[in-house]
Design a protein around this motif. Structure first.
Motif, mmCIF file in Angstrom:
data_model
loop_
_atom_site.group_PDB
_atom_site.id
_atom_site.type_symbol
_atom_site.label_atom_id
_atom_site.label_comp_id
_atom_site.label_asym_id
_atom_site.label_seq_id
_atom_site.Cartn_x
_atom_site.Cartn_y
_atom_site.Cartn_z
ATOM 1 N N PRO A 109 0.804 -1.233 0.000
ATOM 2 C CA PRO A 109 0.000 0.000 0.000
ATOM 3 C C PRO A 109 0.835 1.280 0.000
ATOM 4 O O PRO A 109 0.484 2.247 -0.688
ATOM 5 C CB PRO A 109 -0.830 -0.133 1.282
ATOM 6 N N ASP A 110 1.971 1.284 0.732
ATOM 7 C CA ASP A 110 2.776 2.506 0.773
ATOM 8 C C ASP A 110 3.683 2.644 -0.451
ATOM 9 O O ASP A 110 4.435 3.609 -0.563
ATOM 10 C CB ASP A 110 3.616 2.568 2.050
ATOM 11 N N GLU A 111 3.600 1.675 -1.386
ATOM 12 C CA GLU A 111 4.357 1.751 -2.634
ATOM 13 C C GLU A 111 3.453 2.053 -3.818
ATOM 14 O O GLU A 111 3.889 1.938 -4.971
ATOM 15 C CB GLU A 111 5.072 0.427 -2.897
ATOM 16 N N ARG B 298 8.438 13.478 -10.723
ATOM 17 C CA ARG B 298 7.239 13.456 -9.881
ATOM 18 C C ARG B 298 6.110 14.268 -10.514
ATOM 19 O O ARG B 298 4.962 13.817 -10.591
ATOM 20 C CB ARG B 298 7.570 14.018 -8.494
ATOM 21 N N ASP B 299 6.439 15.471 -10.983
ATOM 22 C CA ASP B 299 5.408 16.319 -11.585
ATOM 23 C C ASP B 299 4.879 15.731 -12.884
ATOM 24 O O ASP B 299 3.705 15.917 -13.221
ATOM 25 C CB ASP B 299 5.959 17.724 -11.835
ATOM 26 N N GLU C 281 0.252 13.062 -15.407
ATOM 27 C CA GLU C 281 -0.406 11.918 -16.031
ATOM 28 C C GLU C 281 -1.670 11.536 -15.264
ATOM 29 O O GLU C 281 -2.687 11.173 -15.864
ATOM 30 C CB GLU C 281 0.561 10.739 -16.104
ATOM 31 N N ILE C 282 -1.592 11.614 -13.943
ATOM 32 C CA ILE C 282 -2.785 11.353 -13.132
ATOM 33 C C ILE C 282 -3.855 12.400 -13.435
ATOM 34 O O ILE C 282 -5.044 12.074 -13.586
ATOM 35 C CB ILE C 282 -2.434 11.364 -11.636
ATOM 36 N N ILE D 9 2.192 9.486 -4.833
ATOM 37 C CA ILE D 9 3.261 9.983 -5.701
ATOM 38 C C ILE D 9 3.920 11.218 -5.094
ATOM 39 O O ILE D 9 5.146 11.375 -5.150
ATOM 40 C CB ILE D 9 2.724 10.293 -7.106
ATOM 41 N N SER D 10 3.138 12.084 -4.496
ATOM 42 C CA SER D 10 3.705 13.285 -3.876
ATOM 43 C C SER D 10 4.669 12.926 -2.749
ATOM 44 O O SER D 10 5.659 13.630 -2.509
ATOM 45 C CB SER D 10 2.587 14.188 -3.335
ATOM 46 N N GLY D 11 4.388 11.825 -2.065
ATOM 47 C CA GLY D 11 5.240 11.431 -0.946
ATOM 48 C C GLY D 11 6.302 10.401 -1.295
ATOM 49 O O GLY D 11 7.066 9.988 -0.428
ATOM 50 N N MET D 12 6.361 9.990 -2.569
ATOM 51 C CA MET D 12 7.298 8.945 -2.970
ATOM 52 C C MET D 12 8.739 9.421 -2.855
ATOM 53 O O MET D 12 9.093 10.481 -3.372
ATOM 54 C CB MET D 12 7.020 8.507 -4.408
ATOM 55 N N GLN D 13 9.570 8.648 -2.172
ATOM 56 C CA GLN D 13 10.977 8.990 -1.999
ATOM 57 C C GLN D 13 11.862 8.089 -2.866
ATOM 58 O O GLN D 13 11.487 6.977 -3.229
ATOM 59 C CB GLN D 13 11.380 8.858 -0.531
#
Length: 439
Positions: A55-57, A136-137, A142-143, A179-183
């Motif tokens: 879920p966190d991925e 990221r942007d 795309e979303i 996606i905003s929080g993806m590191q």
């Protein structure tokens, strides 16, 4: 590098020469020689998709697909694209729920270049922090593009309605929040954990020779420890625990001029032996302009421009659905008519003419689709990754031809009476107004 045993999967008596080799480490190479063309299509398929994410991925698989184009130890992003485009080829990738593919189509003489570029991306991408942030942007755009296209958004909406917060129910793209929080560490760890030789299939179709392709692949993947060890190839995705299904209405308000309706019921898994009967049923119901849904909804009554049915099949579960795009004021009438058509076919089956037309459409779609080397390449890879067998064209045609009226009638009675889920994207505020259409 050892290529293991070369297997001939389909001989020349079938009009094709398909071969398979397993390299050290479990990486597979499958090829189809098509000597009458001057091109070659190559795909590196990784048996990892969005269903493999925790879920966190959420969205990691698709995010990573973007990032592998951003640079390796040997090439930057421009080098990757220009290498293929400078010889007139195409290079791209896509992410699905159960696999990811990086592919190129080039002249047969440029196959060594294409294999080298794609393998370099898959094995040696840097996934640099700066590129993670830059891309990221792009993924968020795309979303947003998906959300701005109601006919696209409605498909993610119905999957979430039917399968909920499960791997099959989640969007391949992830969410704005994920996606905003993806590191970088999350994506890079996902990359190194899953992009391993046992999960990889290299599929090539065109004017090629199998032994030459195996040599190219062996050389291109001889970096680090990719082709080391004695791991067997990962087994194909067959079966698995089906996710719980839900019913009801999911509404996404959008100030559009068109209502986008997607009515779905639980379908068949990908390896279900009845999938050929489902293909015939789908063609008869909503597979073209002569289909029953098209004739009833568009031709006879002019209620919609776009109307079609489809079957989405995965290892543990599937769905069968009908999409209609219509004027908002006609949404209720369209839904009522759609349910009526489905109920009629569920109770009475299809006609002899529809059975013949459905078989013909399935046969033609299969054979004409294989006129392209890219389609042949994809067929080989999917047979290896997800089906666990490669049926010849003649075998597939025989399966289609063997579908009987009773097969379709029994399948329709089971599938089309399933508990439905409905997704609606359009200028509506109350989901409850559509509940009656599901009863």
């Amino acid at each position: 590098m050892s290529s293991g045993t070369v297997q001939t999967l389909l001989g020349e008596d079938t009009g094709a020469l398909v071969r398979r080799s397993v390299l050290s480490g479990g990486l597979r190479v499958v090829t189809e020689a098509v000597p009458t063309v001057r091109s070659a299509a190559v795909g590196i398929w990784v048996g990892i998709g969005s269903v493999d994410e925790l879920p966190d991925e959420a969205g990691s698989t698709h995010y990573l697909e973007h990032l592998l184009f951003k640079g390796t130890l040997r090439r930057n992003a421009l080098d990757i694209s220009s290498a293929i485009e400078s010889v007139g080829g195409d290079i791209n990738a896509f992410t699905a729920k159960e696999f990811t593919c990086y592919y190129a189509r080039v002249l047969d003489s440029d196959l060594p270049l294409a294999v080298d570029v794609l393998a370099d991306m898959v094995t040696s991408s840097l996934v640099e922090p700066a590129e993670v942030d830059n891309e990221r942007d792009v993924v968020l755009d795309e979303i947003a593009m998906r959300d701005d296209d109601p006919s696209d958004a409605v498909h993610d909406l119905v999957a979430a309605r039917m399968w909920g917060d499960t791997p099959l129910g989640r969007s391949i793209l992830g969410t704005v929040e994920s996606i905003s929080g993806m590191q970088r560490d999350t994506v890079h760890s996902y990359y190194r954990r899953h992009y391993r030789a046992p999960n990889i299939v290299v599929s090539v179709a065109g004017n090629i020779q199998h032994d030459h392709v195996v040599k190219l692949v062996s050389d291109a993947f001889s970096v680090g420890d990719v082709l080391t060890g004695d791991d067997p190839p990962a087994p194909p995705r067959i079966g698995g625990s089906p996710p719980p299904t839900d019913t009801g209405v999911a509404l996404l308000h959008r100030p559009t001029e068109q209502a986008n309706l997607l009515l779905c019921v639980p379908g068949l898994t990908r390896n279900d032996e009845r999938r050929f009967a489902l293909g015939v049923l789908n063609a008869a119901l909503g597979g073209g302009m002569s289909s029953r849904l098209f004739q009833e909804i568009r031709e006879s009554r002019g209620l919609a421009y776009a109307v079609y049915s489809f079957a989405a099949q995965h290892a543990p579960a599937g769905m069968f659905g009908v999409y209609v795009g219509c004027q908002p004021k006609k949404a209720d009438q369209v839904l009522e008519l759609t349910r009526s058509v489905l109920a009629e076919v569920a109770s009475s089956g299809i006609t002899d003419e529809e059975l013949a037309r459905g078989k013909g459409q399935a046969r033609g779609g299969l054979v004409l689709g294989l006129e392209d080397t890219s389609a042949r390449m994809s067929r080989l890879a999917k047979a290896e990754l997800v089906y666990g067998e490669l049926l010849s064209v003649d075998e597939l045609l025989a399966h289609i031809e063997s579908v009987t009226m009773d097969d379709v009638r029994q399948l329709a009675a089971q599938v089309l009476t399933g508990a439905p889920a409905l997704a609606v994207v359009g200028p509506f505020d109350d989901a409850g107004r559509f509940e009656a259409a599901l009863s």
